[in-house]
Design a protein around this motif. Structure first.
Motif, PDB file in Angstrom:
ATOM      1  N   GLY A 241      11.823  31.301  99.682  1.00 35.56           N
ATOM      2  CA  GLY A 241      10.597  32.052  99.922  1.00 35.56           C
ATOM      3  C   GLY A 241      10.756  33.186 100.913  1.00 35.56           C
ATOM      4  N   ARG A 242       9.618  33.775 101.246  1.00 36.14           N
ATOM      5  CA  ARG A 242       9.541  34.869 102.224  1.00 36.14           C
ATOM      6  C   ARG A 242      10.475  36.026 101.864  1.00 36.14           C
ATOM      7  NH1 ARG A 242       7.957  33.094 107.378  1.00 36.14           N
ATOM      8  NH2 ARG A 242       8.150  35.275 108.003  1.00 36.14           N
ATOM      9  N   ARG A 243      10.658  36.260 100.557  1.00 36.09           N
ATOM     10  CA  ARG A 243      11.477  37.364 100.066  1.00 36.09           C
ATOM     11  C   ARG A 243      12.941  37.295 100.521  1.00 36.09           C
ATOM     12  NH1 ARG A 243      10.795  42.110 101.487  1.00 36.09           N
ATOM     13  NH2 ARG A 243      11.383  43.080  99.522  1.00 36.09           N
ATOM     14  N   SER A 244      13.410  36.099 100.784  1.00 36.23           N
ATOM     15  CA  SER A 244      14.831  35.930 101.064  1.00 36.23           C
ATOM     16  C   SER A 244      15.617  36.212  99.792  1.00 36.23           C
ATOM     17  CB  SER A 244      15.108  34.499 101.543  1.00 36.23           C
ATOM     18  OG  SER A 244      14.443  34.259 102.759  1.00 36.23           O
ATOM     19  N   VAL A 245      16.875  36.647  99.956  1.00 35.21           N
ATOM     20  CA  VAL A 245      17.679  37.020  98.790  1.00 35.21           C
ATOM     21  C   VAL A 245      19.081  36.451  98.910  1.00 35.21           C
ATOM     22  CG1 VAL A 245      16.433  39.144  98.321  1.00 35.21           C
ATOM     23  CG2 VAL A 245      18.389  39.192  99.861  1.00 35.21           C
ATOM     24  N   VAL A 246      19.671  36.193  97.761  1.00 37.31           N
ATOM     25  CA  VAL A 246      21.088  35.846  97.688  1.00 37.31           C
ATOM     26  C   VAL A 246      21.854  37.160  97.593  1.00 37.31           C
ATOM     27  CG1 VAL A 246      22.889  34.730  96.324  1.00 37.31           C
ATOM     28  CG2 VAL A 246      20.656  33.622  96.605  1.00 37.31           C
ATOM     29  N   GLU A 247      22.566  37.494  98.640  1.00 32.42           N
ATOM     30  CA  GLU A 247      23.230  38.789  98.713  1.00 32.42           C
ATOM     31  C   GLU A 247      24.609  38.788  98.055  1.00 32.42           C
ATOM     32  OE1 GLU A 247      22.729  41.808  99.566  1.00 32.42           O
ATOM     33  OE2 GLU A 247      20.727  41.723 100.418  1.00 32.42           O
ATOM     34  N   ARG A 248      25.296  37.635  98.120  1.00 29.35           N
ATOM     35  CA  ARG A 248      26.666  37.613  97.609  1.00 29.35           C
ATOM     36  C   ARG A 248      27.037  36.195  97.213  1.00 29.35           C
ATOM     37  NH1 ARG A 248      32.202  39.285 100.907  1.00 29.35           N
ATOM     38  NH2 ARG A 248      33.496  39.702  99.074  1.00 29.35           N
ATOM     39  N   ILE A 321       3.095  50.312  96.641  1.00 28.13           N
ATOM     40  CA  ILE A 321       4.514  50.676  96.629  1.00 28.13           C
ATOM     41  C   ILE A 321       5.369  49.502  96.191  1.00 28.13           C
ATOM     42  CG2 ILE A 321       6.457  51.333  98.112  1.00 28.13           C
ATOM     43  CD1 ILE A 321       4.480  53.033  99.721  1.00 28.13           C
ATOM     44  N   VAL A 322       5.019  48.302  96.680  1.00 27.17           N
ATOM     45  CA  VAL A 322       5.745  47.099  96.264  1.00 27.17           C
ATOM     46  C   VAL A 322       5.598  46.893  94.757  1.00 27.17           C
ATOM     47  CG1 VAL A 322       5.752  44.584  96.414  1.00 27.17           C
ATOM     48  CG2 VAL A 322       5.657  45.945  98.492  1.00 27.17           C
ATOM     49  N   ASP A 323       4.383  47.047  94.254  1.00 19.90           N
ATOM     50  CA  ASP A 323       4.146  46.893  92.819  1.00 19.90           C
ATOM     51  C   ASP A 323       4.925  47.925  92.014  1.00 19.90           C
ATOM     52  OD1 ASP A 323       2.446  44.830  93.414  1.00 19.90           O
ATOM     53  OD2 ASP A 323       0.614  46.030  93.248  1.00 19.90           O
ATOM     54  N   GLU A 328      13.321  46.424  92.868  1.00 24.97           N
ATOM     55  CA  GLU A 328      14.163  47.351  93.627  1.00 24.97           C
ATOM     56  C   GLU A 328      14.106  47.068  95.124  1.00 24.97           C
ATOM     57  OE1 GLU A 328      16.223  49.408  92.427  1.00 24.97           O
ATOM     58  OE2 GLU A 328      15.625  49.544  90.332  1.00 24.97           O
ATOM     59  N   LEU A 329      13.027  46.424  95.574  1.00 30.01           N
ATOM     60  CA  LEU A 329      12.867  46.117  96.995  1.00 30.01           C
ATOM     61  C   LEU A 329      13.546  44.819  97.394  1.00 30.01           C
ATOM     62  CD1 LEU A 329       9.141  47.143  97.603  1.00 30.01           C
ATOM     63  CD2 LEU A 329      11.184  48.295  98.436  1.00 30.01           C
ATOM     64  N   ARG A 330      14.224  44.210  96.468  1.00 26.76           N
ATOM     65  CA  ARG A 330      14.901  42.949  96.753  1.00 26.76           C
ATOM     66  C   ARG A 330      15.902  43.131  97.894  1.00 26.76           C
ATOM     67  NH1 ARG A 330      19.539  40.541  94.638  1.00 26.76           N
ATOM     68  NH2 ARG A 330      19.455  38.270  94.487  1.00 26.76           N
ATOM     69  N   GLY A 331      15.744  42.335  98.942  1.00 27.54           N
ATOM     70  CA  GLY A 331      16.650  42.394 100.079  1.00 27.54           C
ATOM     71  C   GLY A 331      16.313  43.440 101.121  1.00 27.54           C
ATOM     72  N   ILE A 332      15.182  44.119 100.956  1.00 27.97           N
ATOM     73  CA  ILE A 332      14.783  45.171 101.892  1.00 27.97           C
ATOM     74  C   ILE A 332      13.575  44.693 102.691  1.00 27.97           C
ATOM     75  CG2 ILE A 332      13.862  47.511 102.117  1.00 27.97           C
ATOM     76  CD1 ILE A 332      16.791  47.435 101.352  1.00 27.97           C
ATOM     77  N   PHE A 333      13.614  44.908 104.006  1.00 28.68           N
ATOM     78  CA  PHE A 333      12.537  44.477 104.881  1.00 28.68           C
ATOM     79  C   PHE A 333      12.100  45.635 105.776  1.00 28.68           C
ATOM     80  CE2 PHE A 333      15.203  40.958 103.737  1.00 28.68           C
ATOM     81  CZ  PHE A 333      14.288  40.014 103.310  1.00 28.68           C
ATOM     82  N   LEU A 334      10.800  45.741 105.973  1.00 28.82           N
ATOM     83  CA  LEU A 334      10.233  46.809 106.793  1.00 28.82           C
ATOM     84  C   LEU A 334      10.008  46.287 108.205  1.00 28.82           C
ATOM     85  CD1 LEU A 334       9.039  49.649 107.001  1.00 28.82           C
ATOM     86  CD2 LEU A 334       6.863  48.718 106.185  1.00 28.82           C
ATOM     87  N   ASP A 366      21.813  47.172  99.203  1.00 31.27           N
ATOM     88  CA  ASP A 366      20.374  47.287  98.982  1.00 31.27           C
ATOM     89  C   ASP A 366      19.828  48.579  99.591  1.00 31.27           C
ATOM     90  OD1 ASP A 366      20.295  44.759  97.711  1.00 31.27           O
ATOM     91  OD2 ASP A 366      20.276  43.782  99.663  1.00 31.27           O
ATOM     92  N   MET A 367      20.337  48.929 100.774  1.00 36.36           N
ATOM     93  CA  MET A 367      19.855  50.124 101.454  1.00 36.36           C
ATOM     94  C   MET A 367      20.211  51.386 100.657  1.00 36.36           C
ATOM     95  SD  MET A 367      18.380  49.243 104.373  1.00 36.36           S
ATOM     96  CE  MET A 367      18.663  50.266 105.795  1.00 36.36           C
TER      97      MET A 367
END
Length: 561
Positions: A241-248, A321-323, A328-334, A366-367
């Motif tokens: 949850g909380r938009r966590s991502v599997v990076e590798r 913007i998220v919608d 594409e926003l996967r792994g990006i946090f503001l 991601d950046m």
């Protein structure tokens, strides 16, 4: 004294630079938290120094200095100005135009009643409406009238006098009106209204949790896939949850692309990135945490300041913007959002404008994907594109030579107006094609400070005695005229925004400060509100006002000549 006169005659630039230096230092002096600012201080110092002799400042120098200033203002405001010309921001554009328009009417009415000349009226507009660039556009328009040298010197001295008398009172009035008088006029308590707005924004966030981009702490941890074996990447991310991502994913030392449908196998090494609070329990979902030295080596975390330049994002909420960007926003946090140097509260309903600066956190891959979609990363080491600056300014000054005869009066943009238009276009082109025309923010501020400071100093030195005479003749009347010209547009603007546009009172306070281009008034509103929500209203009116108010100089000169 003979030595002094020699320096004045042979090297007036010494006094010009001295005026900038002393005025800048004086402008930073605070008395009970108030400072008059560099522009007014430079004019004050230069007028005083101008009493020591007759300064001859080359016209080409004044033209270049003011051109640099107003071109850079246009360059900075261009993307935001053109992006603001849409339905989403129409109300804030209308407020800026109403304030500028009523300010112009107030200036012309005052000039008629007090029988002020075009120069004095232009100085009154520059000071009472707190827009120093009017001095330059009005001075350029006066030069087009065909006045003899003595009459032109008197007229330009009157511009300086009108500005000197009314700027400080105008600035103070804006500082007081925005956080204190405007809320009273609307019948609201600014602090309570800000709390209500924050609650409204927060409630929108609960309904649209997908827009939760804000995380203060961001980490990446490595896990051995045991419990997570047999599950897809999408399933793992959803459970954490909380938009966590599997990076590798490393499988027997080889990289496996972490696509949403990629299935984890037993003993895969998995790098999970996201907010600390979320990934602390990832071991219960994926498997035990490992040292992860190898898997983390090639996935460095980054935090970048990104300047919003995509006009398609202008006026959209974070949720929209998220919608729009979706996966594409996967792994990006503001991490934070700032507007004109002030922090903006982050909620799903927070609107994003061209010119905002986002601090985003994520991993390199991601950046590199998301930054070009938003704008460009700010880098302190970037160099200014001098060819773009000089070429744009040259075109603008040339355009300023064009004139249209209205009766017997030539109506022209002048060098200042031409440079402003060129700056707007160049800034807009830069936002559309980021590979050309880079002028970093630090370089922009230097051009603005040196350009305006040098031009104001030149005006003060060359017209010091004439300015003093004008102050002696009209000083008291100008003080009262300044109060009138400052207050009328702000009162009308407040009522228009509150009763006609039905804008939120907190946003109105920020918009008023933006429309009068006084950043300190936004800070005052935030302090009274005990909230950053007033910042939400600043961006669009500020961009529009910088353009609209600057163009008042030629209009006033043409009307009163």
């Amino acid at each position: 004294m003979a030595m002094l006169q020699t320096v004045i005659a042979k090297a007036p630039e010494v006094f010009l630079l001295l005026s900038i230096a002393l005025g800048t230092v004086l402008g930073k002096v605070r008395i009970k938290g108030f400072a008059i600012g560099g522009t007014a201080s430079i004019l004050l110092v230069s007028v005083i120094l101008g009493q020591f002799g007759e300064f001859v400042i080359p016209g080409i120098l004044k033209s270049i200095l003011f051109g640099m200033f107003v071109f850079t203002i246009g360059y900075r405001s261009g993307p935001e100005f053109f992006a603001s010309l849409n339905v989403r921001t129409l109300g804030q554009v209308a407020l800026a135009v109403v304030i500028g328009g009523t300010g112009l009417i107030a200036v012309l009415a005052t000039a008629y009643l007090l029988k002020l000349d075009a120069g004095t009226a232009s100085g009154l507009a520059a000071g009472a409406l707190t827009q120093s660039s009017v001095i330059g556009t009005a001075s350029g328009a006066l030069q087009e009238l065909g006045l003899d040298a003595a009459a032109l010197k008197t007229a330009q001295g009157n511009v300086a006098a009108g500005y000197a008398v009314t700027y400080i009172t105008g600035y103070i009035l804006v500082l007081v009106f925005v956080p204190y008088l405007a809320p009273r006029l609307m019948g609201v308590d600014l602090k309570a209204a800000a709390e209500k707005l924050e609650e409204t924004l927060a409630s929108g966030g609960e309904k649209q949790s997908g827009a939760n981009l804000l995380y203060r702490k961001f980490q990446a941890r490595s896990h051995q896939a045991t419990k997570g074996a047999g599950q897809t990447v999408a399933e793992i991310e959803a459970r954490i949850g909380r938009r966590s991502v599997v990076e590798r994913i490393l499988r027997k030392g080889e990289d496996v692309e972490p696509l949403p449908d990629t299935v984890l196998q037993l003993d895969d090494e998995v790098l999970v990135a996201g907010p600390t609070a979320a990934i602390l329990h990832a071991d219960t979902i994926v498997g035990p945490e490992t040292d992860g030295e190898e898997i983390m080596r090639k996935v460095p975390g980054e935090a970048k300041e990104v300047l919003v330049e995509n006009p398609d994002l202008h006026g959209l909420t974070l949720q929209q913007i998220v919608d729009r960007f979706g996966s594409e926003l996967r792994g990006i946090f503001l991490r934070s959002l700032s507007r004109r140097g002030l922090d903006v509260p982050i909620t799903p309903e927070t609107r994003i404008y061209v010119g905002d600066v986002m601090t985003v956190v994520g991993h390199g891959r991601d950046m590199s994907r998301i930054v070009p979609m938003v704008g460009e990363a700010l880098a302190s080491g970037d160099r200014a594109d001098i060819a773009y600056l000089a070429g744009g300014l040259a075109v603008g000054l040339a355009v300023g030579l064009l004139s249209i005869a209205v009766g017997s009066v030539p109506l022209t943009l002048g060098g200042g107006g031409g440079a402003l238009v060129a700056g707007l276009v160049c800034g807009w082109l830069r936002s559309r094609k980021p590979i050309i025309g880079n002028i970093p923010p630090a370089a922009q501020q230097t051009l603005i400070d040196i350009g305006l400071g040098g031009f104001i100093a030149a005006i003060g030195l060359a017209n010091g005695p004439a300015a003093v005479q004008a102050i002696q003749a009209n000083g008291v009347a100008l003080v009262f005229a300044g109060f009138f010209v400052t207050l009328v547009p702000m009162v009308i603007g407040t009522l228009f925004a509150h009763r006609v546009l039905k804008m939120n009172p907190v946003v109105i306070c920020g918009a008023l400060a933006g429309a009068m281009t006084v950043d300190a008034a936004v800070t005052g509103a935030c302090e009274v509100a005990e909230s950053q929500t007033p910042v939400l209203g600043v961006a669009v009116p500020y961009a529009v006002a910088n353009v609209f108010l600057t163009m008042l100089g030629p209009i006033i000169v043409a009307t009163l000549s």
